[in-house]
Scaffold this active site. Structure first.
Site, PDB file in Angstrom:
ATOM      1  N   THR A 228       0.599  -1.018   0.036  1.00 35.12           N
ATOM      2  CA  THR A 228       0.204   0.040  -0.131  1.00 35.12           C
ATOM      3  C   THR A 228       0.916   1.199   0.061  1.00 35.12           C
ATOM      4  OG1 THR A 228      -0.209   0.334   2.501  1.00 35.12           O
ATOM      5  CG2 THR A 228      -1.732  -1.220   1.341  1.00 35.12           C
ATOM      6  N   ASP A 229       0.517   2.190  -0.751  1.00 31.43           N
ATOM      7  CA  ASP A 229       1.023   3.517  -0.327  1.00 31.43           C
ATOM      8  C   ASP A 229       0.686   3.790   1.054  1.00 31.43           C
ATOM      9  OD1 ASP A 229       2.242   6.147  -0.470  1.00 31.43           O
ATOM     10  OD2 ASP A 229       1.024   6.527  -2.481  1.00 31.43           O
ATOM     11  N   TRP A 230       1.844   4.643   1.713  1.00 31.70           N
ATOM     12  CA  TRP A 230       1.923   4.727   3.134  1.00 31.70           C
ATOM     13  C   TRP A 230       0.223   5.510   3.898  1.00 31.70           C
ATOM     14  CZ3 TRP A 230       5.409   2.260   1.347  1.00 31.70           C
ATOM     15  CH2 TRP A 230       6.598   1.891   2.088  1.00 31.70           C
TER      16      TRP A 230
END
Length: 608
Positions: A228-230
């Site tokens: 995932t993106d952060w």
């Protein structure tokens, strides 16, 4: 080596679930019981943003020194896949020295609108060019044993409301424009990881979009992991089911418990959890077994490479009366950016550069004495009028006036989109005022995206350096003085005005949705198909020499669906200076039964 099957057999559900989220901001979890080491990740993609102290994903806190290569928007103007391979290789070497296993790059989102605040990090408006440059970068990086993270998957084409916006795109547009580069890079390079984006795509968050992730894993046969993106995960269980192996950063065990509960309630089968964890174990084993980890690299060699890439990426947009290269020594350099260069973007890709070479000092180092005036404030202020007056006085009587201008840090950054194509007003006023006292004006531009140039028809020359990294100043001076012949060509279109852009009426959308109503008509596909006049077209760039094309031949005149045609052409340098040319091949289909763009880029080659 990790014995994946034995580990999965012995692990409790809670232990398996724990591996599906980060251990902290930049690491996966370590499980000593099973000899599972942790992975270290770091932001990229044009340098290593390694944070050993306080961590963040916005480039605010301190990071370790690293080579700052030119940004994605810059290097794509080189159209040089061999050079980009070397850049990827060099980045891998810096990762190895710092024991980084995954570099969080490459960002390959298509430039739907020139206003996207993160366009400086992306390659192009064209999916084919993006794919070829991306393949070279990732092959170079992963040749060192360091993993790439291809991002942001998918349709992350704006910064405004990026965490909640729903991109509504028809399937043909999605596949032809916004997924094309992802598909071809995945198939040809097998990136270690792919980063799922913040936004929604056709109603589902990308982190939980099973249709999207099935396409990646099943149709394109990606063997790596999805990260995932952060902070992008919204529903961890749905994300796991969809195909997201790793949530970053750490969640303090919250999402782990959700996975455990889902398995106990049979919402998630243990077999599916084993599949996700198995992929993670494969990647952990592969990356941590790299015998090159910890080895040093040659900093001077990397600096030379950064300089070379910056030089090859500079685009000469105008050169009236062949005012360039510089032939006179009666020169004045004007503009704050000549001494304090804008050499990189802002946000998660911000690099703590080993060294920064500015243009003014580079002129002096080249034994060319130049006068200097500041010309403008970085932030427009009441003092700008005085600065303009001083600059104009100094410009009088000079053979050449070189003005360094462009987008400042406040104008483009991750986390926000631009509202206009204009550069700061005080810079435009400066250029107009100088033109009243001297017509021999050369404008040197910095910035990561297209801008309006109301003075373009008045100045003698325009040289676009984009964001050239730590060596941007030296590279630009080498071009201005003729030590390097400019060979870059634009990887995006410069429109005359914002209203001309195809996404104008649908960017950035409403509070919840953004409709891609322009469909496949993105960038030059729109301008060329509908004969829209532009300031500078895609693929455009001048040289200090001239090239002649002749003897264009095809080995056949008909081609079936899966066939190939061989095209040959002779390219001759007919000028007085050595140089490089970028041969571009565009194709079109006559009498099509469906609507199509006028032509599409399908091959290119940089030759010298």
């Amino acid at each position: 080596m990790l014995d994946k099957n034995t580990i999965l057999k012995d692990m409790a559900i809670e232990e398996k679930a724990s591996l599906c989220s980060g251990g902290d901001y930049w690491h996966t979890k370590e499980l000593k019981k099973y000899n599972i080491p942790r992975l270290t990740m770091s932001d990229g993609p044009h340098g290593l943003r390694l944070q050993l102290k306080q961590a963040d994903n916005l480039g605010i806190n301190e990071s370790e020194k690293a080579t700052c290569f030119p940004s994605g928007a810059t290097i794509c103007n080189s159209w040089d896949v061999d050079l980009i391979y070397k850049m990827g290789e060099a980045l891998g070497e810096e990762c190895l020295k710092n024991n980084v296993h995954i570099l969080l790059g490459l960002g390959i989102n298509i430039k739907r609108s020139p206003l996207c605040g993160r366009n400086f990090e992306y390659f192009s408006e064209d999916p084919y060019l993006t794919s070829k440059m991306g393949i070279a970068y990732i092959n170079g990086l992963q040749s060192t044993g360091v993993g790439a993270c291809l991002k942001h998957f998918a349709a992350n084409n704006q910064e405004e409301r990026r965490r909640v916006i729903n991109a509504i795109i028809d399937e043909r547009t999605l596949r032809e424009i916004y997924l094309y580069a992802f598909e071809h890079i995945v198939k040809e390079t097998q990136p270690i990881s792919v980063m799922s984006a913040y936004n929604k795509l056709n109603g589902r968050y990308c982190t939980e979009n099973k249709e999207l992730l099935d396409m990646l894993k099943n149709e394109w046969e990606h063997k790596g992991i999805v990260i995932t993106d952060w902070g992008a995960e919204n529903n961890r269980v749905e994300g796991l089911i969809a195909g997201n192996e790793l949530e970053m950063p750490a969640t303090n065990g919250k999402s782990d418990l959700q996975i455990v509960q889902a398995v106990k309630e049979k919402v998630v089968s243990e077999e599916l959890l084993d599949e996700r964890v198995g992929r993670l174990l494969d990647i952990i084993d592969k990356l941590t077994s790299n015998e090159k980890l910890g080895q040093s690299y040659d900093k001077q060699k990397h600096f030379q490479l950064a300089t070379k890439i910056a030089e090859e990426s500079i685009v000469l947009l105008k050169n009236e009366d062949e005012i360039l290269p510089i032939k006179s020594k009666n020169i004045v350099v004007i503009g704050d950016m000549a001494k304090k260069p804008r050499y990189q973007g802002a946000g998660s890709s911000t690099i703590n550069s080993e060294i920064i070479e500015n243009a003014y000092d580079s002129f002096i180092s080249a034994e060319l004495k130049v006068d200097y005036a500041n010309g403008y404030s970085r932030l427009p202020s009441a003092g700008d009028k005085k600065l303009r007056k001083e600059a104009c006085e100094m410009a009088k009587g000079k053979d050449i006036v070189i003005v360094f201008a462009g987008l400042t840090e406040e104008y483009e950054s991750e986390g926000m989109d631009r509202r206009t194509l204009d550069i700061p007003t005080n810079q435009n006023k400066l250029i107009e005022d100088i033109l009243k006292v001297n017509k021999n004006v050369v404008v040197v531009l910095s910035g990561g995206a297209p801008v309006k140039m109301p003075w373009a028809h008045k100045v003698k020359a325009i040289v676009n350096g984009y964001l050239g990294g730590q060596a941007s100043g030296k590279a630009m001076v080498n071009v201005l003085m003729g030590k390097v012949n400019p060979s870059g060509k634009l990887s995006e279109t410069y429109p005359l005005k914002l209203k001309d852009t195809p996404s104008y009426y649908n960017f950035p959308g409403s509070n919840l949705n953004v409709e891609y109503r322009e469909g496949i008509y993105v960038g030059y596909r729109y301008y060329d198909t509908f004969d829209k006049e532009v300031l500078f077209p895609f693929g455009y760039g001048l040289s200090y020499t001239k090239f002649e094309y002749s003897d264009l031949r095809l080995d056949k005149i008909h081609m079936n669906k899966d066939g190939k045609i061989k095209l040959t052409v002779k390219v001759k340098n007919v000028g007085n200076m050595s140089g490089k040319e970028i041969v571009q091949i565009y194709v079109s289909k006559e009498n099509s039964h469906t609507y199509r763009v006028k032509h599409e880029l399908k091959n290119f080659q940089k030759v010298s």
